[in-house]
Design an enzyme around this catalytic site. Sequence first.
Site, mmCIF file in Angstrom:
data_model
loop_
_atom_site.group_PDB
_atom_site.id
_atom_site.type_symbol
_atom_site.label_atom_id
_atom_site.label_comp_id
_atom_site.label_asym_id
_atom_site.label_seq_id
_atom_site.Cartn_x
_atom_site.Cartn_y
_atom_site.Cartn_z
ATOM 1 N N CYS A 1 3.333 -5.373 1.494
ATOM 2 C CA CYS A 1 3.711 -6.246 2.603
ATOM 3 C C CYS A 1 3.476 -5.548 3.941
ATOM 4 O O CYS A 1 3.697 -6.135 4.994
ATOM 5 C CB CYS A 1 5.164 -6.707 2.471
ATOM 6 S SG CYS A 1 6.342 -5.346 2.432
ATOM 7 N N HIS B 1 -6.049 1.388 -13.902
ATOM 8 C CA HIS B 1 -6.522 1.110 -15.259
ATOM 9 C C HIS B 1 -7.817 1.898 -15.440
ATOM 10 O O HIS B 1 -8.716 1.788 -14.601
ATOM 11 C CB HIS B 1 -6.810 -0.380 -15.467
ATOM 12 C CG HIS B 1 -5.664 -1.262 -15.091
ATOM 13 N ND1 HIS B 1 -4.553 -1.421 -15.889
ATOM 14 C CD2 HIS B 1 -5.438 -1.998 -13.982
ATOM 15 C CE1 HIS B 1 -3.702 -2.241 -15.284
ATOM 16 N NE2 HIS B 1 -4.219 -2.598 -14.127
ATOM 17 N N SER C 1 5.865 -3.709 -2.795
ATOM 18 C CA SER C 1 5.092 -4.488 -3.757
ATOM 19 C C SER C 1 4.734 -3.631 -4.961
ATOM 20 O O SER C 1 5.622 -3.169 -5.650
ATOM 21 C CB SER C 1 3.862 -5.163 -3.155
ATOM 22 O OG SER C 1 3.407 -6.161 -4.063
#
Length: 103
Positions: A77, A62, A57
């Site tokens: 996953c 940030h 994934s």
Amino acid sequence: MEAKIYNQRWWLSCCESEALKGVISAGLEQAGFSVLNFVEHYFQPQGYTALWLLAESHAAVHTFPEEGKAYVELSSCSAALLASFDTHLQAAAEQLHWQVTAK
């Protein structure tokens, strides 16, 4: 096979791009994730964002320099890989004296 995604989010009391990149990259590798690609962007006059595209994934960071913190998110996953990354992140944050808040 059932489609299932596991997510975890953390706030870290660090917004230094190189330190964050190093800890997250090492954590993904040690947890056993397969990094397919990596992209990063430095904002002017400040701020940083990065994305690791994973076979399992993705992960993202940030920074919010005005608040002295960073937001990290990992989707996978594999619950086991995600738990392993969390263990690495917690240990690295403790060693670096970062405060970690899991969400």
